[in-house]
Design an enzyme around this catalytic site. Sequence first.
Site, PDB file in Angstrom:
ATOM      1  N   ASP A  13      -0.353  42.390  33.183  1.00 16.67           N
ATOM      2  CA  ASP A  13       0.848  42.418  33.000  1.00 16.67           C
ATOM      3  C   ASP A  13       1.586  41.880  31.521  1.00 16.67           C
ATOM      4  O   ASP A  13       2.477  41.059  31.206  1.00 16.67           O
ATOM      5  CB  ASP A  13       2.035  41.816  33.965  1.00 16.67           C
ATOM      6  N   LYS A  16      -0.813  45.044  27.922  1.00 14.94           N
ATOM      7  CA  LYS A  16      -1.823  45.665  27.247  1.00 14.94           C
ATOM      8  C   LYS A  16      -1.534  47.289  27.071  1.00 14.94           C
ATOM      9  O   LYS A  16      -2.058  47.699  25.867  1.00 14.94           O
ATOM     10  CB  LYS A  16      -2.938  45.708  28.361  1.00 14.94           C
ATOM     11  N   GLY A  40      -0.899  48.813  36.427  1.00 18.50           N
ATOM     12  CA  GLY A  40       0.345  49.696  35.704  1.00 18.50           C
ATOM     13  C   GLY A  40       0.511  49.322  34.169  1.00 18.50           C
ATOM     14  O   GLY A  40       0.547  48.277  33.976  1.00 18.50           O
ATOM     15  N   HIS A  41       0.599  50.213  33.531  1.00 22.18           N
ATOM     16  CA  HIS A  41       0.633  50.012  31.985  1.00 22.18           C
ATOM     17  C   HIS A  41       2.177  50.432  31.609  1.00 22.18           C
ATOM     18  O   HIS A  41       2.146  51.999  31.967  1.00 22.18           O
ATOM     19  CB  HIS A  41      -0.428  50.493  31.157  1.00 22.18           C
ATOM     20  N   GLN A 223      -6.386  45.074  34.823  1.00 17.13           N
ATOM     21  CA  GLN A 223      -5.958  44.071  34.999  1.00 17.13           C
ATOM     22  C   GLN A 223      -6.481  42.804  34.129  1.00 17.13           C
ATOM     23  O   GLN A 223      -7.440  43.115  33.149  1.00 17.13           O
ATOM     24  CB  GLN A 223      -6.373  43.405  36.624  1.00 17.13           C
TER      25      GLN A 223
END
Length: 433
Positions: A13, A16, A40-41, A223
């Site tokens: 988080d 990235k 999640g991005h 991650q």
Amino acid sequence: MPTLAVIGSQWGDEGKGKITDYLAEDADLVVRYQGGANAGHTIKVGEEVFALHLLPSGIIRENVISVVGNGLVIDCDELEVELEALRKTGRSGKGLRLSDRANVVMPYHRILDGAEERARGSKTVGTTGRGIGPCYSDKIARAGIRIGDLLDEELLRDRIATIAPVKERFAESLGAELGLDQEALVAKLLSFGKKWEQYITDTSVLVNDAIKAGKKVMFEGAQGTMLDIDYGTYPYVTSSNCTSAGICTGVGVPPSAVGEVIGVTKAYTTRVGAGPFVSELTDEVGKHLQTKGGEFGTTTGRARRCGWLDLVVVRHAVRLNGMACIALTKLDVLNDLDTIKVCVAYDVDGKRVENFPSNVRHLERAKPIYEELDGWKSWEGSTAELCKRGYEALPQGMRSYIQYIERSTGVPAGIISVGKGRDETIDRRHKKW
């Protein structure tokens, strides 16, 4: 060598997705090498906001080949949902490539994920419940289904017929029921194979050939380093290698193919789920960071725990990944704080500790050792206009904070991000690729 690696230096988080998208402007290939739909991005392009889980961040750009490497575990339903959402924005997704060696997250993996977490009682690890851990477990136990199997009906039927009874018995031992319909499962997986056949290939050959041809290749982690299966806060970690070392096995390239490593670092610290977090804030400042930073998971929607920047963590990540520089994100969230604290070491049972401990009990007892810095006030005008004026236009207090981080980590802040947009970025790197 024209390759870059974008790695998270904290618990994920860190931003990235934005940094990868920003750097992808010059990339020919963006290659993701680990994780699954538990990551999640979030990417902002103009007024559009994209929430990606399995697709590499380069998929937003039509001229980029976006590679899902063999180190990922792929939930077919989730991937199809993402592709459909992408097409609704007018993007084709034609640049997608799926490794034929990537493992498939099966429906029973999700059931087993929940059953295993319940069986842990009060010692849960905070899994997202998306079947990632059980899928990686099956991969290592040689009981997995791979994307390439979806193109071979006879092989697929044989694999499922062998694996299904074992999974049924395991589920029963955990008090769960799978209710597997093997025929329906085979048919569904074959339909995905037919639909995606144009994307499925030996991505190791694709990526190595691109590097040999001098194309610009970016490796993207999912991650952060602190969730790495070996070097994170074990057992409160993910099930894959998030560090730059994971690129080699997760893509199928030699160590010599990994060029510059950029470590994405949030200006404060967050983490989702269970596990020790030494610099966590449960006071009003923590709530301020959570609210102003929009700290809610892209995948799960869970509120992120927030705290001051932990330099013990960042130094750990710099060393493990061989980072050439960091991309410092979300500095704007710290605007208007009179004082900013930075965790420089831990106090563990009265002993000063400067290297990140492996023992989770030591971490649970650790107390942060802080140094205080002056804050800064918000700037006038738009963030994008500020970035056009360059680094020297940033508030003095912000620049002092950046310089403090550079001295403490031993690497420069090559990229400064003060907002979600591509134009809210200052790139200070001398060598772009």
